[in-house]
Scaffold this motif. Structure first.
Motif, PDB file in Angstrom:
ATOM      1  N   ASP A  42     -61.062  37.964  31.939  1.00  0.00           N
ATOM      2  CA  ASP A  42     -60.403  39.169  32.418  1.00  0.00           C
ATOM      3  C   ASP A  42     -61.403  39.909  33.317  1.00  0.00           C
ATOM      4  O   ASP A  42     -62.300  40.605  32.828  1.00  0.00           O
ATOM      5  N   ASP A  44     -61.277  42.444  35.015  1.00  0.00           N
ATOM      6  CA  ASP A  44     -61.362  43.898  34.912  1.00  0.00           C
ATOM      7  C   ASP A  44     -62.497  44.296  33.965  1.00  0.00           C
ATOM      8  O   ASP A  44     -62.988  45.422  34.017  1.00  0.00           O
ATOM      9  N   LYS A 170     -61.171  38.809  26.274  1.00  0.00           N
ATOM     10  CA  LYS A 170     -61.526  39.174  27.642  1.00  0.00           C
ATOM     11  C   LYS A 170     -62.334  38.050  28.289  1.00  0.00           C
ATOM     12  O   LYS A 170     -62.399  37.950  29.505  1.00  0.00           O
TER      13      LYS A 170
END
Length: 180
Positions: A42, A44, A170
């Motif tokens: 992920d 982000d 993540k």
């Protein structure tokens, strides 16, 4: 699950592999990494890149970077699972499962791992928590495969590593390897 000294050493060795290897089909000695894939990243939250090459017999040269876009604290967990089978298409048994909040990991198992990598990286010192956002690097770490083979029985392994936040991965790596 309780940990003996041997299982703690096993954990550190295998965690080192999962964090530091990416190139499938790498062989050193009689350790063969047949599959390594980043299943989730992920961006982000995190970016990662790892390279590995055989430097000499029984030694792999490992480099990588991990960029954290946010501070990482005990709201994050590390999940680490090791499965083993006698044959690659056999039934895999769970031989180790660890799930810890990141800060707890940084104050325990990471201390042993850090001593091995500190001269090759800008990794944070043990006990650092929250982990500050930023870029962490590992350069030319000589991973001695001969030592790994001492801690791991011959067979086929599946290793899963996840960095989770809010029960959602993540970063998730999965590796398959064989030790003769």
């Amino acid at each position: 699950m309780g940990f003996s000294s041997a299982s703690a050493q096993h954990f550190v060795v295998v965690l080192g592999i999962i964090l530091l290897t990416t190139n499938p089909w790498v062989q050193a000695g009689k350790l063969k990494i047949s599959q390594f894939e980043k299943r989730i990243e992920d961006t982000d939250y995190v970016d990662s890149l790892v390279t590995i090459a055989e430097a000499e017999t029984n030694v792999l040269d490992v480099s990588g970077q991990l960029k954290l876009h946010h501070h990482v604290d005990n709201d994050w967990t590390i999940e680490f699972i090791v499965l083993r089978a006698d044959e690659s298409d056999g039934e895999y048994d769970n031989i180790l499962k660890i799930e810890l909040p990141v800060c707890d990991f940084m104050e325990s198992y990471y201390k042993i791992f850090y001593e091995k990598i500190k001269d090759y990286s800008n990794a944070p010192e043990p006990g650092t928590c929250p982990l500050p956002k930023g870029k962490y690097r590992l350069r030319d770490y000589p991973l001695n495969v001969h030592l790994l083979k001492k801690f791991m029985a011959p067979g086929h392994y599946r290793i899963k590593y996840k960095l989770n936040k809010d029960d959602s991965p993540k970063l998730y790596y999965r590796m398959e390897m064989e030790i003769d």
